[in-house]
Write a protein that holds these residues in place. Structure first.
Motif, PDB file in Angstrom:
ATOM      1  N   ALA A 227       0.837  -1.210   0.000  1.00 30.62           N
ATOM      2  CA  ALA A 227       0.000   0.000   0.000  1.00 30.62           C
ATOM      3  C   ALA A 227       0.866   1.252   0.000  1.00 30.62           C
ATOM      4  N   VAL A 228       1.984   1.224   0.736  1.00 32.83           N
ATOM      5  CA  VAL A 228       2.929   2.334   0.681  1.00 32.83           C
ATOM      6  C   VAL A 228       3.409   2.514  -0.758  1.00 32.83           C
ATOM      7  N   GLU A 229       3.748   1.406  -1.404  1.00 33.60           N
ATOM      8  CA  GLU A 229       4.210   1.460  -2.783  1.00 33.60           C
ATOM      9  C   GLU A 229       3.123   2.003  -3.713  1.00 33.60           C
ATOM     10  N   MET A 230       1.886   1.615  -3.463  1.00 35.52           N
ATOM     11  CA  MET A 230       0.774   2.117  -4.259  1.00 35.52           C
ATOM     12  C   MET A 230       0.612   3.625  -4.087  1.00 35.52           C
ATOM     13  N   MET A 231       0.723   4.094  -2.850  1.00 34.01           N
ATOM     14  CA  MET A 231       0.605   5.529  -2.607  1.00 34.01           C
ATOM     15  C   MET A 231       1.784   6.284  -3.229  1.00 34.01           C
ATOM     16  N   LEU A 232       2.976   5.714  -3.180  1.00 37.26           N
ATOM     17  CA  LEU A 232       4.134   6.338  -3.835  1.00 37.26           C
ATOM     18  C   LEU A 232       3.946   6.385  -5.342  1.00 37.26           C
ATOM     19  N   HIS A 233       3.279   5.376  -5.884  1.00 33.20           N
ATOM     20  CA  HIS A 233       2.966   5.362  -7.319  1.00 33.20           C
ATOM     21  C   HIS A 233       2.069   6.550  -7.673  1.00 33.20           C
ATOM     22  N   ILE A 234       1.074   6.795  -6.847  1.00 30.79           N
ATOM     23  CA  ILE A 234       0.183   7.939  -7.079  1.00 30.79           C
ATOM     24  C   ILE A 234       0.972   9.244  -6.972  1.00 30.79           C
ATOM     25  N   ILE A 235       1.821   9.347  -5.963  1.00 39.21           N
ATOM     26  CA  ILE A 235       2.617  10.557  -5.760  1.00 39.21           C
ATOM     27  C   ILE A 235       3.545  10.793  -6.943  1.00 39.21           C
ATOM     28  N   ALA A 236       4.194   9.726  -7.427  1.00 37.98           N
ATOM     29  CA  ALA A 236       5.103   9.863  -8.566  1.00 37.98           C
ATOM     30  C   ALA A 236       4.351  10.317  -9.813  1.00 37.98           C
ATOM     31  N   ALA A 237       3.156   9.773 -10.037  1.00 38.94           N
ATOM     32  CA  ALA A 237       2.385  10.144 -11.221  1.00 38.94           C
ATOM     33  C   ALA A 237       1.978  11.610 -11.187  1.00 38.94           C
ATOM     34  N   ARG A 238       1.689  12.122 -10.005  1.00 38.72           N
ATOM     35  CA  ARG A 238       1.197  13.495  -9.888  1.00 38.72           C
ATOM     36  C   ARG A 238       2.323  14.528  -9.710  1.00 38.72           C
TER      37      ARG A 238
END
Length: 328
Positions: A173-184
């Protein structure tokens, strides 16, 4: 239905997020959703995320650690860009008609929906993962796939499928949230957020979940052997067959397991089988004979001996201990 908004693109505006917290979710899963957003706001020195806590009825959600999280009731939430559903145990109790209707209503506004740990189950129960790739915790993947045949179930750490994101557990889930942060906000910014947690970077989201929890100790060869073992707990593969599948020799496998894991392939395989047996004994009501068969034991007596040696008490006694209430 409003048109879906793509949240996974560069955006300066704060992402309006609702964190739906259910009773009996794990504290780490909850923190994995929230703390990356907090850290992103801190580093950006502005709101990169603007989130509210939401609960099923408006009563505070009680986590497995006995911490409580107050929030607005789901019925009062009008809209958001992203809803993160954090759930853990007692999913059948949580999947009420009103909660499922609330999830469908939010999805109907065009919001992106994400599920963590047990969250994907609730999204699937609401019919919101049909036709999408999705994952859940490895303990539940087989049951998840059987219950939701219209979902493209994968063993990945986390999945992204249009306006649906799912995570198998807290660390993914941390990785998923980092994925969102990286995309934005860019990969560099996401790396800085990762650094705040001393997290050295996420593996590919499609990397299969591991039951052993120590992938860094494996070589490429032992990791592949481990994956074959995990896929055949009910019918253990002979060492020679594993070696042939991996185009190596049994001797090389023995050496690699000794050097990196300080064990033999056979003992490692038995450990995986008995760890799964313990999970089935403590977390399910599966009859003990079925537990034995599901973990590769042809007889109840051989299963009983191996289980007691590994865990210090019988499967029956362990199940009785599980039935005794504990504070958390």
């Amino acid at each position: 239905m409003k048109s879906a908004k793509n949240i996974l693109q560069p955006e300066h505006r704060a992402l309006k997020t609702a964190v739906l917290v259910l009773d009996d979710c794990n504290t780490l899963s909850f923190a994995s959703a929230v703390d990356p957003m907090r850290a992103a706001n801190r580093l950006a020195d502005r709101p990169a995320f603007d989130w509210d806590y939401v609960t099923a009825t408006g009563a505070p959600a009680t986590l497995t650690s006995a911490l409580t999280v107050p929030g607005i009731p789901l019925a009062r939430l009008q809209n958001c860009d992203l809803m993160v559903v954090v759930a853990g145990f007692q999913l059948a109790r949580h999947a009420t008609p009103s909660l499922l209707a609330g999830l469908r209503r939010i999805a109907g506004t065009g919001a992106t929906l994400a599920g963590i740990d047990g969250g994907p189950w609730l999204l699937a129960e609401a019919g919101l993962l049909n036709g999408h790739a999705a994952t859940t915790h490895w303990e539940d993947l087989d049951n998840f796939a059987a219950r939701f045949p219209e979902v493209d179930v994968r063993p990945d750490r986390f999945t992204v499928s249009d306006q649906r994101l799912t995570s198998g557990g807290a660390i993914p889930a941390v990785e998923m949230m980092l994925h969102i942060i990286a995309a934005r906000h860019g990969a560099g910014f996401a790396a800085r957020v990762s650094g705040l947690f001393l997290y050295d970077g996420a593996p590919a989201p499609t990397k299969p979940q591991s039951r052993t929890g120590a992938p860094h100790r494996h070589t490429a060869l032992t990791a592949k052997a481990n994956a074959l073992m995990e896929a055949s707990l009910d019918e253990p593969l002979p060492l020679a067959e594993i070696a042939e599948t991996l185009r190596t020799s049994p001797r090389t496998l023995q050496q690699q397991f000794r050097l990196r894991l300080n064990t033999t392939p056979q003992d490692h395989y038995l450990h995986l089988r008995l760890a799964e047996a313990r999970r089935l004994v403590t977390d399910t009501d599966t009859p003990l004979m079925e537990v034995a068969l599901a973990t590769g034991f042809a007889s109840q007596s051989s299963f009983a001996r191996a289980f007691r040696t590994a865990h210090g008490l019988s499967a029956r006694d362990l199940r009785q201990e599980r039935a005794t209430p504990t504070p958390h």
